[in-house]
Every structure is written in C-alpha cells, then in structure tokens.
Design a protein around this motif. Structure first.
Motif, PDB file in Angstrom:
ATOM      1  N   VAL A 113       0.838  -1.200   0.000  1.00 49.27           N
ATOM      2  CA  VAL A 113       0.000   0.000   0.000  1.00 49.27           C
ATOM      3  C   VAL A 113       0.874   1.251   0.000  1.00 49.27           C
ATOM      4  CG1 VAL A 113      -1.702   1.311   1.312  1.00 49.27           C
ATOM      5  CG2 VAL A 113      -1.910  -1.174   1.128  1.00 49.27           C
ATOM      6  N   PRO A 114       0.705   2.111  -0.986  1.00 49.84           N
ATOM      7  CA  PRO A 114       1.541   3.323  -1.047  1.00 49.84           C
ATOM      8  C   PRO A 114       1.052   4.400  -0.091  1.00 49.84           C
ATOM      9  CG  PRO A 114      -0.014   3.326  -2.858  1.00 49.84           C
ATOM     10  CD  PRO A 114      -0.229   2.028  -2.123  1.00 49.84           C
ATOM     11  N   LYS A 115       1.906   5.358   0.136  1.00 50.25           N
ATOM     12  CA  LYS A 115       1.535   6.503   0.964  1.00 50.25           C
ATOM     13  C   LYS A 115       0.417   7.299   0.304  1.00 50.25           C
ATOM     14  CE  LYS A 115       3.538  10.739   2.937  1.00 50.25           C
ATOM     15  NZ  LYS A 115       4.768  11.541   3.069  1.00 50.25           N
ATOM     16  N   SER A 116       0.441   7.350  -1.023  1.00 55.75           N
ATOM     17  CA  SER A 116      -0.521   8.155  -1.770  1.00 55.75           C
ATOM     18  C   SER A 116      -1.743   7.328  -2.140  1.00 55.75           C
ATOM     19  CB  SER A 116       0.143   8.712  -3.039  1.00 55.75           C
ATOM     20  OG  SER A 116      -0.827   9.217  -3.932  1.00 55.75           O
ATOM     21  N   LEU A 117      -2.901   7.724  -1.655  1.00 57.54           N
ATOM     22  CA  LEU A 117      -4.144   7.066  -2.026  1.00 57.54           C
ATOM     23  C   LEU A 117      -4.433   7.265  -3.510  1.00 57.54           C
ATOM     24  CD1 LEU A 117      -6.413   5.479  -0.516  1.00 57.54           C
ATOM     25  CD2 LEU A 117      -7.708   7.629  -0.485  1.00 57.54           C
ATOM     26  N   ALA A 118      -4.047   8.415  -4.048  1.00 61.82           N
ATOM     27  CA  ALA A 118      -4.256   8.688  -5.474  1.00 61.82           C
ATOM     28  C   ALA A 118      -3.467   7.708  -6.331  1.00 61.82           C
ATOM     29  CB  ALA A 118      -3.853  10.119  -5.806  1.00 61.82           C
ATOM     30  N   LEU A 119      -2.233   7.416  -5.935  1.00 60.98           N
ATOM     31  CA  LEU A 119      -1.418   6.481  -6.703  1.00 60.98           C
ATOM     32  C   LEU A 119      -2.018   5.079  -6.658  1.00 60.98           C
ATOM     33  CD1 LEU A 119       1.111   5.994  -8.373  1.00 60.98           C
ATOM     34  CD2 LEU A 119       2.378   5.616  -6.243  1.00 60.98           C
TER      35      LEU A 119
ATOM     36  N   ALA B 139      -6.723  -6.412 -16.355  1.00 61.77           N
ATOM     37  CA  ALA B 139      -5.946  -7.661 -16.380  1.00 61.77           C
ATOM     38  C   ALA B 139      -6.334  -8.613 -15.251  1.00 61.77           C
ATOM     39  CB  ALA B 139      -4.451  -7.342 -16.297  1.00 61.77           C
ATOM     40  N   VAL B 140      -7.130  -8.111 -14.316  1.00 62.77           N
ATOM     41  CA  VAL B 140      -7.559  -8.928 -13.177  1.00 62.77           C
ATOM     42  C   VAL B 140      -8.804  -9.726 -13.566  1.00 62.77           C
ATOM     43  CG1 VAL B 140      -8.489  -8.809 -10.829  1.00 62.77           C
ATOM     44  CG2 VAL B 140      -6.531  -7.378 -11.475  1.00 62.77           C
ATOM     45  N   HIS B 141      -8.913 -10.936 -13.062  1.00 66.87           N
ATOM     46  CA  HIS B 141     -10.072 -11.787 -13.347  1.00 66.87           C
ATOM     47  C   HIS B 141     -10.581 -12.378 -12.030  1.00 66.87           C
ATOM     48  CE1 HIS B 141      -7.417 -15.333 -12.910  1.00 66.87           C
ATOM     49  NE2 HIS B 141      -6.526 -14.600 -13.558  1.00 66.87           N
ATOM     50  N   PRO B 142     -11.748 -13.001 -12.010  1.00 63.50           N
ATOM     51  CA  PRO B 142     -12.305 -13.509 -10.749  1.00 63.50           C
ATOM     52  C   PRO B 142     -11.400 -14.495 -10.019  1.00 63.50           C
ATOM     53  CG  PRO B 142     -14.033 -13.385 -12.389  1.00 63.50           C
ATOM     54  CD  PRO B 142     -12.750 -13.067 -13.102  1.00 63.50           C
ATOM     55  N   GLY B 143     -10.492 -15.140 -10.720  1.00 66.70           N
ATOM     56  CA  GLY B 143      -9.594 -16.082 -10.064  1.00 66.70           C
ATOM     57  C   GLY B 143      -8.297 -15.475  -9.567  1.00 66.70           C
ATOM     58  N   THR B 144      -8.105 -14.182  -9.772  1.00 69.21           N
ATOM     59  CA  THR B 144      -6.865 -13.531  -9.339  1.00 69.21           C
ATOM     60  C   THR B 144      -6.784 -13.475  -7.817  1.00 69.21           C
ATOM     61  OG1 THR B 144      -6.840 -12.133 -11.326  1.00 69.21           O
ATOM     62  CG2 THR B 144      -5.483 -11.421  -9.473  1.00 69.21           C
ATOM     63  N   VAL B 145      -5.637 -13.860  -7.287  1.00 72.55           N
ATOM     64  CA  VAL B 145      -5.371 -13.725  -5.855  1.00 72.55           C
ATOM     65  C   VAL B 145      -4.858 -12.312  -5.618  1.00 72.55           C
ATOM     66  CG1 VAL B 145      -3.969 -14.521  -3.914  1.00 72.55           C
ATOM     67  CG2 VAL B 145      -4.846 -16.170  -5.589  1.00 72.55           C
ATOM     68  N   VAL B 146      -5.577 -11.538  -4.816  1.00 74.79           N
ATOM     69  CA  VAL B 146      -5.196 -10.149  -4.535  1.00 74.79           C
ATOM     70  C   VAL B 146      -4.940 -10.001  -3.037  1.00 74.79           C
ATOM     71  CG1 VAL B 146      -5.857  -7.722  -4.666  1.00 74.79           C
ATOM     72  CG2 VAL B 146      -6.594  -9.315  -6.467  1.00 74.79           C
ATOM     73  N   ILE B 147      -3.724  -9.634  -2.700  1.00 74.34           N
ATOM     74  CA  ILE B 147      -3.358  -9.435  -1.290  1.00 74.34           C
ATOM     75  C   ILE B 147      -2.582  -8.126  -1.182  1.00 74.34           C
ATOM     76  CG2 ILE B 147      -2.238 -10.390   0.751  1.00 74.34           C
ATOM     77  CD1 ILE B 147      -2.283 -13.123  -0.593  1.00 74.34           C
ATOM     78  N   GLY B 148      -3.030  -7.269  -0.304  1.00 77.61           N
ATOM     79  CA  GLY B 148      -2.311  -6.043  -0.010  1.00 77.61           C
ATOM     80  C   GLY B 148      -1.629  -6.141   1.339  1.00 77.61           C
ATOM     81  N   THR B 149      -0.662  -5.273   1.570  1.00 73.82           N
ATOM     82  CA  THR B 149       0.017  -5.253   2.855  1.00 73.82           C
ATOM     83  C   THR B 149       0.456  -3.835   3.179  1.00 73.82           C
ATOM     84  OG1 THR B 149       1.764  -6.308   4.179  1.00 73.82           O
ATOM     85  CG2 THR B 149       2.348  -5.710   1.927  1.00 73.82           C
ATOM     86  N   GLY B 150       0.491  -3.534   4.455  1.00 74.20           N
ATOM     87  CA  GLY B 150       0.922  -2.213   4.895  1.00 74.20           C
ATOM     88  C   GLY B 150       0.935  -2.163   6.406  1.00 74.20           C
ATOM     89  N   MET B 151       1.540  -1.133   6.934  1.00 77.20           N
ATOM     90  CA  MET B 151       1.489  -0.918   8.367  1.00 77.20           C
ATOM     91  C   MET B 151       0.082  -0.438   8.739  1.00 77.20           C
ATOM     92  SD  MET B 151       4.466  -1.947   8.995  1.00 77.20           S
ATOM     93  CE  MET B 151       4.523  -1.667  10.775  1.00 77.20           C
ATOM     94  N   VAL B 152      -0.302  -0.695   9.960  1.00 74.45           N
ATOM     95  CA  VAL B 152      -1.646  -0.337  10.407  1.00 74.45           C
ATOM     96  C   VAL B 152      -1.930   1.142  10.153  1.00 74.45           C
ATOM     97  CG1 VAL B 152      -3.113  -0.103  12.453  1.00 74.45           C
ATOM     98  CG2 VAL B 152      -1.785  -2.200  12.094  1.00 74.45           C
ATOM     99  N   THR B 153      -0.925   1.983  10.354  1.00 73.52           N
ATOM    100  CA  THR B 153      -1.110   3.427  10.158  1.00 73.52           C
ATOM    101  C   THR B 153      -1.281   3.810   8.694  1.00 73.52           C
ATOM    102  OG1 THR B 153       1.294   3.694  10.149  1.00 73.52           O
ATOM    103  CG2 THR B 153       0.152   4.021  12.255  1.00 73.52           C
ATOM    104  N   GLU B 154      -0.988   2.880   7.776  1.00 66.52           N
ATOM    105  CA  GLU B 154      -1.073   3.175   6.349  1.00 66.52           C
ATOM    106  C   GLU B 154      -2.365   2.674   5.713  1.00 66.52           C
ATOM    107  OE1 GLU B 154       3.670   2.822   5.196  1.00 66.52           O
ATOM    108  OE2 GLU B 154       2.455   0.997   5.311  1.00 66.52           O
ATOM    109  N   ILE B 155      -3.093   1.818   6.405  1.00 63.84           N
ATOM    110  CA  ILE B 155      -4.310   1.236   5.848  1.00 63.84           C
ATOM    111  C   ILE B 155      -5.523   1.879   6.504  1.00 63.84           C
ATOM    112  CG2 ILE B 155      -5.634  -0.891   5.577  1.00 63.84           C
ATOM    113  CD1 ILE B 155      -3.000  -2.407   5.521  1.00 63.84           C
ATOM    114  N   HIS B 156      -6.310   2.578   5.734  1.00 58.62           N
ATOM    115  CA  HIS B 156      -7.459   3.318   6.240  1.00 58.62           C
ATOM    116  C   HIS B 156      -8.737   2.784   5.586  1.00 58.62           C
ATOM    117  CE1 HIS B 156      -4.367   6.057   7.694  1.00 58.62           C
ATOM    118  NE2 HIS B 156      -3.892   6.114   6.463  1.00 58.62           N
ATOM    119  N   THR B 157      -9.861   3.261   6.076  1.00 63.51           N
ATOM    120  CA  THR B 157     -11.135   2.898   5.467  1.00 63.51           C
ATOM    121  C   THR B 157     -11.146   3.253   3.991  1.00 63.51           C
ATOM    122  OG1 THR B 157     -12.296   3.222   7.567  1.00 63.51           O
ATOM    123  CG2 THR B 157     -13.626   3.241   5.565  1.00 63.51           C
ATOM    124  N   SER B 158     -10.568   4.401   3.647  1.00 57.03           N
ATOM    125  CA  SER B 158     -10.528   4.830   2.249  1.00 57.03           C
ATOM    126  C   SER B 158      -9.691   3.877   1.397  1.00 57.03           C
ATOM    127  CB  SER B 158      -9.984   6.249   2.144  1.00 57.03           C
ATOM    128  OG  SER B 158      -8.723   6.355   2.789  1.00 57.03           O
TER     129      SER B 158
END
Length: 387
Positions: free
Chosen positions: A119-125, A136-155
């Motif tokens: 997860v980048p610092k910039s929500l716009a990015l 390029a994503v399809h229903p079978g794509t595995v999508v996993i994000g990661t970040g520090m707790v302070t970097e992951i927001h509701t938005s």
C-alpha cells in the motif's frame, strides 16, 4: 513451494539504493515480512502471472523471484526502487532477468493471476494503479495487499472494494496488516473511470505563472494545488540571462523549471526526479505552456546523470520524508549531486522548512550559504560553487 526466506534472515541482507553505510533505515518492514510469511504458510499458488505493485526497495520481488513459475513483474513509480530491486536480486543470486521491472507509466501486463500490493503513501497512486491493472484482473486472481496499520485506512479498503471487489483485512501483526480482496466480475465491469492525470489552473497571483495550467499524474507532490514552499521560491526566483542551463532538481510537476523557462526564453532547461509520474507531469506541463520549446526530462537519482560542471543554476525543493520516515538523507544526496553538476560560480537555490537546518549541510558542502529570503515557515538559501 520452497520455503520463502524472510527479510533479515539467512539470505543476504536487503539494502536501499543508493547504498549508504550510514543509513540505518531498513529496506523492508513488518508488512513485507507479514505478506511473505502468509504466502509461505498458505502455499499460495505462484505459477501464473505475478505482479508486485509498490515494492518500495525490492524486498518482496527479490524474496519471491526464486518461487514463481515466471519472473514476477514489479510496478513502481520510483527509479530508486528499481535500482534497489536490481541490487537485491543480485545479492540473492539472481540474474537481471529474474524479474520484469515496469514503471507506473508503462503498459501493465495483460493478465494478472496474483496481485501483491504494498500500500503506497498516496491514495491517489493506489487508485490510479488499481484502475490501470483492473482490466488484467479476473475472478480467479489472488489479490493481497500489505501495509502498516497506520497506512491502511477505510478509504484504502474502499478503493479495493470499488475497483476490484469485496475486501477484508487480517488481524494486525507487529503493527502490520494484510488486505484480502476477491475480484468480482460485476465490480470489475462497473469500475469508475480513471481520473488521473489531473490538471489545475494556477492562481492569478502565482508569480510568473498566473493562470497557467499544470498536469499532475497520481502520487506526485502537490498534485491538487500550488505548494506554498514552491510559491515562496517563485517569488524570489533567480534571474538568468542568455543560454543559462537551469536544472529543476526533484522537479515534481515542474513548476519551478517552467517558471524559469518563461522568465528566460533562451535558457536551457533540464527536469529530473526519481518519480516516473513526476517527470511525466513536468513534461506535459512544459509542453502545454511553452509552444514547442525543447527541454530535457530525466528520471534518475538526482543530478547523478548530468555531466560535472554543466549547470548554471539549480532550483530545489527537496523532500524530507522517505515513506513514513523523516530524514535529511535525500536532501543531502541532492545537494552533493548538485555541487558536482554545477559549473564554478554556479548557484544552488533551495527552499525548505526553517526547522530542517539545510544551511548547515550547504555550508559544509559548498563552504558558503546565504539566506535569500525567509518567512515564519520557509527559508530560501543560495549556495555558490567556488572555482
């Protein structure tokens, strides 16, 4: 899969780029480790097209390169991240073709089977890149994000939900968290249009640039409005004559260099930034406002790619954050590169927050530093390269 070696383990240490023995900041954090541990423990399938988005120093790409059926694709806005990834791949015993390195401005892969997002610092990015990758994503794509707790927001989660599909988060571990997203065909089909790049008109009181329109790609500094530090330097922009070579160092959207070009129609302009999006923004803004005038636009590590003694004036509004860490290392490296690029008698003009104390570094490097102007928040400094 074979066991994924976690950062800081028995494998060669990961490094940032450029390598500086004095730099105590690590090339990985707990969120990188959390994601790699999850992939290892769950034996996630990595036999398709694997894309790593926003890998800051190559920790994820270098750690995964030996465990994917095909070379993983790294997508980043950072030139320094690319160079760090190349170095870390080598330190892990991989050849240069062990990963495919793309910038955020390149065409993304046509198919993505595993999407790993730092997860980048910039929500716009994040918005821009998820929208660019969504076809390029399809229903079978595995999508996993990661970040520090302070970097992951509701938005942050809302973006995944709106562009790809249902999203949930993991429990926190060492102040890091994972994001799990399940792509949904209906959501993918109904995703919003990409609003980037954006353009805005500079205010009527902007020195030298009143009413001009600038282009801003996602994630660059001051993409929504004129930065007050940049405005202050515009008010005190140095006067150049004839074919002076002016460098906008760490150019962002190129406002300083554009102003210098308009103030001196004969000047030679070079724009450089380590952000691919920033250089693309600067080039678009310049072309829109100079009626076909030529300039150079470089993505790189400061002034390192410029010939020594080739520049007359350098304009610089240096960043003082490296992701979440406050540091003067970037500014110090910029100042050193600026000194090498300047001709004898050439000038470096810097705007920065008063509390950063840039005058100390400049006096140490140049042997001189003069305060051109100041206000309660900012100071403009000038250092001259002696012969």
């Amino acid at each position: 899969m074979n066991h994924i070696a976690l950062p800081g383990g028995a494998d060669p240490d990961l490094v940032r780029f450029p390598v500086d023995p004095r730099d105590r900041l690590r090339a990985w954090d707990a969120s990188d480790e959390y994601l790699l541990r999850h992939l290892d423990e769950t034996e996630a399938p990595l036999d398709g097209s694997v894309v790593v988005l926003g890998d800051r120093w190559g920790a994820l790409t270098a750690s995964l390169a030996a465990h994917t059926a095909h070379p993983p694709t790294q997508i980043t806005d950072s030139y320094l991240a690319h160079r760090a990834t190349e170095l870390n791949l080598s330190r892990h015993g991989h050849t240069a073709d062990a990963a495919r390195l793309l910038s955020t401005r390149d065409l993304p892969p046509q198919r993505v089977d595993v999407l790993l997002v730092r997860v980048p610092k910039s929500l716009a990015l994040l918005e821009d890149q998820l929208l660019r990758l969504a076809p390029a994503v399809h229903p079978g794509t595995v999508v996993i994000g990661t970040g520090m707790v302070t970097e992951i927001h509701t938005s942050t989660l809302q973006l995944f939900e709106a562009i790809l599909g249902p999203t949930r988060t993991s429990l926190a571990r060492r102040k890091a968290r994972l994001i799990f997203c399940t792509p949904d065909q209906a959501v993918l089909a109904a995703r919003p249009a990409n609003p980037w790049p954006r353009r805005y008109q500079l205010p009527a009181d902007a020195p030298l640039l009143a009413g001009r329109t600038v282009t801003n790609h996602a994630g660059i500094f001051s993409a929504e409005r004129l930065d007050i530090g940049t405005r202050f330097l515009l008010e005190h922009l140095p006067v150049t004559q004839g074919a002076a070579h002016v460098l906008d160092l760490g150019c962002g959207n190129g406002i300083l260099g554009l102003a210098a070009a308009l103030a001196n129609p004969a000047a030679e302009l070079t724009f450089v930034d380590e952000s691919f999006g920033a250089v693309a923004s600067a080039e678009a803004s310049f072309q829109d406002n100079t009626e076909g005038r030529k300039a150079r636009f470089l993505v790189g590590d400061g002034a390192s790619d410029l010939a020594p003694g080739s520049v007359d004036v350098i304009l610089n509004n240096p960043p003082f954050h490296s992701y979440q860490a406050s540091t003067d290392a970037t500014a110090h490296r910029m100042f050193g590169g600026a000194r090498r690029a300047l001709r004898p008698g050439g000038e470096l003009w810097v705007v920065g927050n008063r509390h950063l104390g840039y005058h100390v570094q400049l006096r140490r490097l140049f042997g001189n530093c003069r305060t051109v102007a100041g206000n309660p928040k900012f100071v403009i400094l000038k250092a001259v390269k002696r012969g």
